[in-house]
Design a protein around this motif. Structure first.
Motif, mmCIF file in Angstrom:
data_model
loop_
_atom_site.group_PDB
_atom_site.id
_atom_site.type_symbol
_atom_site.label_atom_id
_atom_site.label_comp_id
_atom_site.label_asym_id
_atom_site.label_seq_id
_atom_site.Cartn_x
_atom_site.Cartn_y
_atom_site.Cartn_z
ATOM 1 N N GLN A 141 22.221 5.742 -6.006
ATOM 2 C CA GLN A 141 20.779 5.281 -5.631
ATOM 3 C C GLN A 141 19.964 6.371 -4.544
ATOM 4 O O GLN A 141 18.899 6.540 -4.819
ATOM 5 N N VAL A 142 21.032 7.116 -4.120
ATOM 6 C CA VAL A 142 20.217 8.347 -3.411
ATOM 7 C C VAL A 142 20.826 9.765 -3.997
ATOM 8 O O VAL A 142 21.995 9.981 -3.929
ATOM 9 N N LEU A 143 19.875 10.511 -4.510
ATOM 10 C CA LEU A 143 20.282 11.814 -4.828
ATOM 11 C C LEU A 143 19.665 12.857 -4.225
ATOM 12 O O LEU A 143 18.440 12.845 -3.831
ATOM 13 N N SER A 144 20.286 13.999 -4.057
ATOM 14 C CA SER A 144 19.547 15.378 -3.592
ATOM 15 C C SER A 144 19.622 16.563 -4.347
ATOM 16 O O SER A 144 20.661 16.728 -4.879
ATOM 17 N N HIS A 145 18.804 17.450 -4.072
ATOM 18 C CA HIS A 145 18.809 18.734 -4.807
ATOM 19 C C HIS A 145 17.916 19.521 -3.755
ATOM 20 O O HIS A 145 16.627 19.361 -3.743
ATOM 21 N N GLN A 146 18.506 20.650 -3.471
ATOM 22 C CA GLN A 146 17.943 21.583 -2.411
ATOM 23 C C GLN A 146 17.400 20.554 -1.367
ATOM 24 O O GLN A 146 18.132 20.155 -0.668
ATOM 25 N N ASN A 147 15.980 21.058 -0.958
ATOM 26 C CA ASN A 147 15.513 20.173 0.012
ATOM 27 C C ASN A 147 14.865 19.107 -0.326
ATOM 28 O O ASN A 147 13.921 18.497 0.499
ATOM 29 N N LEU A 148 15.215 18.583 -1.523
ATOM 30 C CA LEU A 148 14.607 17.333 -1.910
ATOM 31 C C LEU A 148 15.763 16.275 -2.041
ATOM 32 O O LEU A 148 16.771 16.300 -2.364
ATOM 33 N N THR A 149 15.088 15.040 -1.502
ATOM 34 C CA THR A 149 16.128 13.698 -1.519
ATOM 35 C C THR A 149 15.297 12.570 -2.558
ATOM 36 O O THR A 149 14.088 12.310 -1.850
ATOM 37 N N LEU A 150 15.789 11.847 -3.341
ATOM 38 C CA LEU A 150 15.346 10.698 -3.954
ATOM 39 C C LEU A 150 16.176 9.639 -3.737
ATOM 40 O O LEU A 150 17.291 9.769 -3.695
#
Length: 238
Positions: A141-150
């Motif tokens: 449900q929570v994904l992160s990539h570099q300084n981005l969080t979804l």
């Protein structure tokens, strides 16, 4: 050749593949190649038999030639897609861009021209199966990539802990790209999984949504160059 890993670590079911190729020698060669990589393989040699098998049995992937007797591959795919979502990778001697577009528009998940590199074919097969056989229970449900969080559950995107306003479609596209980071996702696949409709070469809505999403994320302080357009194939998040 080193055998590629299969999807067994993602799903207890051994992937079952249907090879549809009228050239008996090539059909047997593909069967041997896939069997050596621990896949279950069935074979058929014409489009009508392929349609019957694909609808009557459970396959994880169909490798489909276009130039087939009885019923051509494109006709078979069009009929299959009316009732079935089994992943299909076209493997054809037709190199023209229009043929590739027609195949993807009809609902193919990937397109590979003959003659093909065996290792590349296995890598593409493995990529499709890993994507489509991933158990839903492991969906994050929570994904992160570099300084981005979804946060999918809350439908929120943050960059450097600052909220970014995105549409539900942009959220869906970003989720798929982050979840499959490093893989090229075809336009046909994104249309099916995010837009829930077949890809059309005249439909530019995916390109528009990707462009708007990239601009929003870049304006918020994210490196938009990570969201790459792969010409003739689709999109990839690096």
């Amino acid at each position: 050749m080193t055998l590629l890993p299969t999807c067994d670590d993602l799903n207890r079911t051994t992937p079952k593949i249907l090879v549809v190729e009228d050239d008996k020698y090539l059909n047997d060669e593909l069967k041997q190649l896939l069997s050596d990589s621990a896949y279950q393989v069935d074979q058929c040699h014409d489009g009508e038999e392929a349609l019957s098998k694909a609808l009557g049995e459970s396959y994880h992937l169909v490798l489909l030639d276009l130039m087939l007797p009885v019923r051509d591959g494109l006709s078979m795919l069009n009929l299959l897609r009316k009732t079935d979502t089994t992943p299909v990778m076209i493997v054809s001697a037709r190199h023209a861009e229009q043929e590739r577009i027609q195949g993807l528009s009809a609902g193919a998940d990937d397109y590979m021209a003959k003659p093909f590199n065996k290792e590349e074919l296995l890598l593409r097969v493995d990529a499709i199966l890993r994507r489509t056989m991933r158990p839903k229970a492991v969906e994050e449900q929570v994904l992160s990539h570099q300084n981005l969080t979804l946060n999918k559950a809350q439908q929120q995107v943050e960059i450097n802990q600052q909220s970014v306003t995105v549409t539900p479609t942009e959220m869906g596209l970003l989720y798929m790209l982050i979840q499959n980071r490093g893989e090229v996702l075809s336009k046909a696949y994104l249309y099916q999984t995010v837009f829930h409709r077949q890809y059309s070469q005249y439909d530019r809505s995916l390109d528009m949504h990707i462009s708007k999403l990239r601009r929003k994320l870049t304006a918020a302080g994210w490196d938009g160059s990570c969201l790459q357009t792969v010409h003739g194939k689709g999109y990839c998040l690096q």
